[in-house]
Design a protein around this motif. Structure first.
Motif, PDB file in Angstrom:
ATOM      1  N   LYS A 181      25.908   5.446  -8.639  1.00  0.00           N
ATOM      2  CA  LYS A 181      25.632   4.367  -9.586  1.00  0.00           C
ATOM      3  C   LYS A 181      24.137   4.298  -9.906  1.00  0.00           C
ATOM      4  N   ALA A 182      23.837   4.014 -11.196  1.00  0.00           N
ATOM      5  CA  ALA A 182      22.446   3.958 -11.642  1.00  0.00           C
ATOM      6  C   ALA A 182      21.674   2.847 -10.941  1.00  0.00           C
ATOM      7  N   VAL A 183      22.305   1.682 -10.741  1.00  0.00           N
ATOM      8  CA  VAL A 183      21.591   0.562 -10.127  1.00  0.00           C
ATOM      9  C   VAL A 183      21.215   0.880  -8.679  1.00  0.00           C
ATOM     10  N   ILE A 184      22.073   1.603  -7.977  1.00  0.00           N
ATOM     11  CA  ILE A 184      21.744   1.994  -6.605  1.00  0.00           C
ATOM     12  C   ILE A 184      20.628   3.032  -6.604  1.00  0.00           C
ATOM     13  N   ALA A 185      20.653   3.933  -7.577  1.00  0.00           N
ATOM     14  CA  ALA A 185      19.575   4.915  -7.697  1.00  0.00           C
ATOM     15  C   ALA A 185      18.234   4.219  -7.921  1.00  0.00           C
ATOM     16  N   GLU A 186      18.230   3.194  -8.779  1.00  0.00           N
ATOM     17  CA  GLU A 186      16.990   2.462  -9.045  1.00  0.00           C
ATOM     18  C   GLU A 186      16.513   1.724  -7.794  1.00  0.00           C
ATOM     19  N   CYS A 187      17.446   1.137  -7.046  1.00  0.00           N
ATOM     20  CA  CYS A 187      17.086   0.453  -5.801  1.00  0.00           C
ATOM     21  C   CYS A 187      16.529   1.431  -4.775  1.00  0.00           C
ATOM     22  N   GLN A 188      17.174   2.579  -4.646  1.00  0.00           N
ATOM     23  CA  GLN A 188      16.692   3.603  -3.722  1.00  0.00           C
ATOM     24  C   GLN A 188      15.284   4.048  -4.098  1.00  0.00           C
ATOM     25  N   ALA A 189      15.065   4.220  -5.392  1.00  0.00           N
ATOM     26  CA  ALA A 189      13.746   4.653  -5.866  1.00  0.00           C
ATOM     27  C   ALA A 189      12.682   3.606  -5.559  1.00  0.00           C
ATOM     28  N   LEU A 190      13.017   2.336  -5.757  1.00  0.00           N
ATOM     29  CA  LEU A 190      12.050   1.275  -5.484  1.00  0.00           C
ATOM     30  C   LEU A 190      11.764   1.177  -3.990  1.00  0.00           C
ATOM     31  N   ARG A 191      12.792   1.310  -3.169  1.00  0.00           N
ATOM     32  CA  ARG A 191      12.550   1.264  -1.721  1.00  0.00           C
ATOM     33  C   ARG A 191      11.656   2.427  -1.288  1.00  0.00           C
ATOM     34  N   THR A 192      11.891   3.601  -1.824  1.00  0.00           N
ATOM     35  CA  THR A 192      11.025   4.747  -1.523  1.00  0.00           C
ATOM     36  C   THR A 192       9.591   4.471  -1.954  1.00  0.00           C
ATOM     37  N   THR A 193       9.438   3.781  -3.089  1.00  0.00           N
ATOM     38  CA  THR A 193       8.113   3.470  -3.617  1.00  0.00           C
ATOM     39  C   THR A 193       7.351   2.504  -2.706  1.00  0.00           C
ATOM     40  N   VAL A 194       8.014   1.441  -2.262  1.00  0.00           N
ATOM     41  CA  VAL A 194       7.318   0.472  -1.411  1.00  0.00           C
ATOM     42  C   VAL A 194       7.016   1.074  -0.037  1.00  0.00           C
ATOM     43  N   GLU A 195       7.885   1.966   0.428  1.00  0.00           N
ATOM     44  CA  GLU A 195       7.616   2.628   1.707  1.00  0.00           C
ATOM     45  C   GLU A 195       6.411   3.556   1.603  1.00  0.00           C
ATOM     46  N   LEU A 196       6.296   4.262   0.481  1.00  0.00           N
ATOM     47  CA  LEU A 196       5.117   5.105   0.253  1.00  0.00           C
ATOM     48  C   LEU A 196       3.857   4.260   0.193  1.00  0.00           C
ATOM     49  N   CYS A 197       3.954   3.133  -0.499  1.00  0.00           N
ATOM     50  CA  CYS A 197       2.807   2.227  -0.619  1.00  0.00           C
ATOM     51  C   CYS A 197       2.381   1.702   0.753  1.00  0.00           C
ATOM     52  N   SER A 198       3.344   1.367   1.596  1.00  0.00           N
ATOM     53  CA  SER A 198       3.045   0.896   2.950  1.00  0.00           C
ATOM     54  C   SER A 198       2.397   1.999   3.782  1.00  0.00           C
ATOM     55  N   ASP A 199       2.909   3.224   3.663  1.00  0.00           N
ATOM     56  CA  ASP A 199       2.341   4.349   4.403  1.00  0.00           C
ATOM     57  C   ASP A 199       0.884   4.603   4.005  1.00  0.00           C
ATOM     58  N   LEU A 200       0.588   4.403   2.721  1.00  0.00           N
ATOM     59  CA  LEU A 200      -0.777   4.609   2.236  1.00  0.00           C
ATOM     60  C   LEU A 200      -1.666   3.390   2.465  1.00  0.00           C
ATOM     61  N   GLN A 201      -1.074   2.314   2.990  1.00  0.00           N
ATOM     62  CA  GLN A 201      -1.794   1.072   3.304  1.00  0.00           C
ATOM     63  C   GLN A 201      -2.512   0.503   2.072  1.00  0.00           C
ATOM     64  N   LEU A 202      -1.796   0.486   0.960  1.00  0.00           N
ATOM     65  CA  LEU A 202      -2.336  -0.107  -0.261  1.00  0.00           C
ATOM     66  C   LEU A 202      -2.065  -1.610  -0.247  1.00  0.00           C
ATOM     67  N   GLN A 203      -3.083  -2.397  -0.489  1.00  0.00           N
ATOM     68  CA  GLN A 203      -2.959  -3.842  -0.325  1.00  0.00           C
ATOM     69  C   GLN A 203      -2.856  -4.597  -1.647  1.00  0.00           C
ATOM     70  N   LYS A 204      -3.571  -4.176  -2.666  1.00  0.00           N
ATOM     71  CA  LYS A 204      -3.528  -4.855  -3.960  1.00  0.00           C
ATOM     72  C   LYS A 204      -2.805  -3.951  -4.954  1.00  0.00           C
TER      73      LYS A 204
END
Length: 222
Positions: free
Chosen positions: A109-132
């Motif tokens: 499903k497209a909506v699950i794909a979009e959710c998976q993509a967003l979760r991957t994005t926030v996890e990458l952001c956390s790994d890079l320790q981006l704050q703003k």
């Protein structure tokens, strides 16, 4: 009024110089035709101006000072039940800080794909320790779900909960919906991810296949 006076003057000239008197009804019909043609021309010019303004506004916009903007997108191959993830991180000058292509299987499903993509994005952001960070994507349903505090009783609710968890820990993170035209780089990365084996991350660099999209974005906001 101007069109009427103009035609009255022409009618007078016909009488004086050609000894010919035209019917008043014909004069008024001519006036109506002139006014109609001018209205169509004006409307056409207005539409063209709106199209130009629309093209200018539907382009990537830089984030606020000292913030980075992360655009993400997902592509879905339903036949292979495979999805691609595209992520790009840029600073306030438009400089690319990181790009990423990833793929995941068993997604239908497209909506699950979009959710998976967003979760991957926030996890990458956390790994890079981006704050703003300003997160920007064109998955409106997913973004509204993440922004809401209501419990989500859907098949992708657990993915939304994971994303919300990251946002609650980071006070200077925000998420916004944008039109697809403003998300073209992430979209290109996501489509390409379907054909790249494994996860690919470029730090302070980017793959050559997004150069055209990057140049388009840069030309619009500079």
């Amino acid at each position: 009024m101007a069109a009427t006076l103009r035609n009255v003057w022409f009618r007078r000239n016909c009488v004086v110089f050609e000894n010919r008197l035209e019917c008043p009804n014909r004069l008024m019909l001519s006036v109506k035709t002139i006014v109609k043609d001018q209205a169509v021309q004006t409307l056409g010019n207005s539409d063209r101006q709106e199209q130009v303004r629309g093209a200018d506004t539907l382009s990537w916009e830089k984030p606020d000072c000292r913030y980075v903007k992360i655009n993400w997108d997902a592509s879905l191959d339903q036949k292979r039940k495979k999805m691609g993830v595209g992520i790009i991180i840029r600073d306030e000058t438009g400089k690319v800080l990181a790009t990423m292509c990833d793929q995941k299987g068993y997604v239908e499903k497209a909506v699950i794909a979009e959710c998976q993509a967003l979760r991957t994005t926030v996890e990458l952001c956390s790994d890079l320790q981006l704050q703003k960070v300003e997160f920007e994507g064109d998955a409106k349903e997913v973004i509204l779900s993440v922004s809401s505090e209501e419990e989500l009783l859907t098949s992708y609710g657990y993915l939304v909960d994971d994303v919300r968890f990251h946002f609650k820990k980071n006070a200077h993170w925000s998420i916004h919906f944008t039109h697809r035209e403003k998300n073209m780089v992430a979209q290109t990365l996501a489509k390409k991810a379907l054909f790249i084996e494994g996860k690919k991350v470029w730090l302070e660099d980017f793959p050559k296949f997004i150069v055209g999209c990057l140049n388009r974005d840069f030309n619009f906001f500079t």
